[in-house]
Design an enzyme around this catalytic site. Sequence first.
Site, PDB file in Angstrom:
ATOM      1  N   HIS A  10       0.858  -1.186   0.000  1.00 12.18           N
ATOM      2  CA  HIS A  10       0.000   0.000   0.000  1.00 12.18           C
ATOM      3  C   HIS A  10       0.892   1.233   0.000  1.00 12.18           C
ATOM      4  O   HIS A  10       2.058   1.170   0.409  1.00 12.18           O
ATOM      5  CB  HIS A  10      -0.885   0.004   1.254  1.00 12.18           C
TER       6      HIS A  10
ATOM      7  N   GLU B 121       1.124   3.748   1.895  1.00 10.84           N
ATOM      8  CA  GLU B 121       1.717   4.106   3.188  1.00 10.84           C
ATOM      9  C   GLU B 121       2.923   3.222   3.508  1.00 10.84           C
ATOM     10  O   GLU B 121       3.911   3.694   4.083  1.00 10.84           O
ATOM     11  CB  GLU B 121       0.677   3.961   4.303  1.00 10.84           C
TER      12      GLU B 121
ATOM     13  N   CYS C 210      -5.945   1.986   5.690  1.00  9.46           N
ATOM     14  CA  CYS C 210      -6.664   0.753   6.014  1.00  9.46           C
ATOM     15  C   CYS C 210      -6.240   0.263   7.404  1.00  9.46           C
ATOM     16  O   CYS C 210      -5.355   0.842   8.046  1.00  9.46           O
ATOM     17  CB  CYS C 210      -6.395  -0.312   4.955  1.00  9.46           C
TER      18      CYS C 210
ATOM     19  N   CYS D  77      -2.420  -0.551   7.500  1.00  8.46           N
ATOM     20  CA  CYS D  77      -1.551   0.632   7.499  1.00  8.46           C
ATOM     21  C   CYS D  77      -1.717   1.444   8.778  1.00  8.46           C
ATOM     22  O   CYS D  77      -0.737   1.986   9.300  1.00  8.46           O
ATOM     23  CB  CYS D  77      -1.827   1.492   6.271  1.00  8.46           C
TER      24      CYS D  77
HETATM   25 ZN   LIG Z   1      -3.261   0.188   3.714  1.00  6.74          ZN
END
Ligand SMILES: [Zn+2]
Length: 191
Positions: free
Chosen positions: A71, A73, A107, A110
Amino acid sequence: MEAKTEAAPETDGPRSVSAEETERWMEEAVRMAKDALENTEVPVGCLMVYNNEVVGKGRNEVNQTKNATRHAEMVAIDQVLDWCRQHGKSAGEVLERTVLYVTVEPCIMCAAALRLMKIPLVVYGCQNERFGGCGSVLNIASADLPNTGKPFQCLPGYRAEEAVEMLKTFYKQENPNAPKSKVRKKECQKS
Ligand SMILES: [Zn+2]
């Protein structure tokens, strides 16, 4: 004019961010999300800013790397750690003064990583209704989890409409990796 007319929020860790900073960094995060969209990735872009300097940035690269953890992040966190090594700085000291600007609510995964890294403040765009870890599905950001880093503060809603539009556009498209399975099964049966 040095006079401080508006006092910053009275917290010791998290710095406050000005409207100008937010606009500047979110503009770049949105640009990165667009780049993700053009490359059939979930359109999320983010920047990590320390002392007014971008020390890490990322966009989602799950499909490109075929690694579900990449992701935006997570990509950005790795870059910050590299930056710290290159500049001989303690990651702990840098991260606890770093602000994350991201187009979509982080999410659950993260959000937990951001806690463990002790990032104090996250400025984000739209909500992540599927996987959000800052309130939408779970609130990892501010949950009482004494063994999982520190809670962080969120400033949501910045350029949220644009971020949502990009997500909608993405989810209308086909995922190049996963959902072709039905077609593939048929093809296999034929041959
Ligand atoms: Zn994430």
